[in-house]
Write a protein that holds these residues in place. Structure first.
Motif, PDB file in Angstrom:
ATOM      1  N   ASP A 196       0.836  -1.208   0.000  1.00  0.00           N
ATOM      2  CA  ASP A 196       0.000   0.000   0.000  1.00  0.00           C
ATOM      3  C   ASP A 196       0.867   1.253   0.000  1.00  0.00           C
ATOM      4  O   ASP A 196       0.605   2.190  -0.750  1.00  0.00           O
ATOM      5  N   LYS A 197       1.909   1.256   0.825  1.00  0.00           N
ATOM      6  CA  LYS A 197       2.810   2.420   0.859  1.00  0.00           C
ATOM      7  C   LYS A 197       3.479   2.617  -0.495  1.00  0.00           C
ATOM      8  O   LYS A 197       3.590   3.743  -0.985  1.00  0.00           O
ATOM      9  N   HIS A 198       3.920   1.518  -1.101  1.00  0.00           N
ATOM     10  CA  HIS A 198       4.556   1.609  -2.410  1.00  0.00           C
ATOM     11  C   HIS A 198       3.578   2.146  -3.458  1.00  0.00           C
ATOM     12  O   HIS A 198       3.925   3.010  -4.261  1.00  0.00           O
ATOM     13  N   GLU A 225       3.118   5.839  -3.185  1.00  0.00           N
ATOM     14  CA  GLU A 225       4.292   6.607  -3.608  1.00  0.00           C
ATOM     15  C   GLU A 225       4.507   6.553  -5.115  1.00  0.00           C
ATOM     16  O   GLU A 225       4.939   7.517  -5.713  1.00  0.00           O
ATOM     17  N   SER A 226       4.217   5.422  -5.740  1.00  0.00           N
ATOM     18  CA  SER A 226       4.546   5.253  -7.151  1.00  0.00           C
ATOM     19  C   SER A 226       3.505   5.847  -8.089  1.00  0.00           C
ATOM     20  O   SER A 226       3.805   6.144  -9.232  1.00  0.00           O
ATOM     21  N   LYS A 227       2.274   5.983  -7.642  1.00  0.00           N
ATOM     22  CA  LYS A 227       1.190   6.564  -8.442  1.00  0.00           C
ATOM     23  C   LYS A 227       1.035   5.883  -9.803  1.00  0.00           C
ATOM     24  O   LYS A 227       0.825   6.514 -10.816  1.00  0.00           O
ATOM     25  N   LEU A 228       1.177   4.571  -9.822  1.00  0.00           N
ATOM     26  CA  LEU A 228       1.020   3.814 -11.059  1.00  0.00           C
ATOM     27  C   LEU A 228      -0.450   3.747 -11.435  1.00  0.00           C
ATOM     28  O   LEU A 228      -1.280   3.277 -10.673  1.00  0.00           O
ATOM     29  N   LYS A 229      -0.769   4.237 -12.604  1.00  0.00           N
ATOM     30  CA  LYS A 229      -2.147   4.202 -13.103  1.00  0.00           C
ATOM     31  C   LYS A 229      -2.252   3.104 -14.151  1.00  0.00           C
ATOM     32  O   LYS A 229      -1.405   3.002 -15.028  1.00  0.00           O
TER      33      LYS A 229
END
Length: 106
Positions: A61-63, A66-70
């Motif tokens: 969840d933290k990753h 942070e990564s905002k991968l859509k």
């Protein structure tokens, strides 16, 4: 209970752990047990599994935050539809056959 529902429950607990960690500075590694004592997610025998699962889910969840991968929602929907209809594995099985044939040298 179906796997997807169970995973969503795990993710919900992980999100709660992250929120409590952020507001209280209690380490996430300790919160699974503390919150289980309060809410009773699992039996004492399952506590080790819960702690490990929460460690993985909190990190994921933290990753993700942070990564905002859509990802494309339509593509995910098409994948789920193919899986439901039993077509998903066959698509890639056909791909595997094609790859095997392409490596044949004449």
């Amino acid at each position: 209970m179906s796997g997807i529902i169970e995973r969503n429950l795990h993710r919900s607990i992980a999100a709660a752990i992250i929120e409590v960690e952020k507001e209280t500075s209690i380490p996430a590694s300790e919160l699974a047990e503390i919150m289980n004592d309060e809410y009773g997610y699992v039996s004492e025998e399952e506590m080790g599994k819960l702690k490990r699962q929460m460690e993985l889910d909190v990190a994921a969840d933290k990753h993700a935050r942070e990564s905002k991968l859509k990802v494309d929602k339509v593509a995910v929907g098409r994948t789920a539809l193919d899986r439901t209809m039993g077509k998903l594995v066959n698509k890639f099985r056909d791909e595997e056959v094609d790859m095997d044939q392409s490596s044949i040298k004449l």
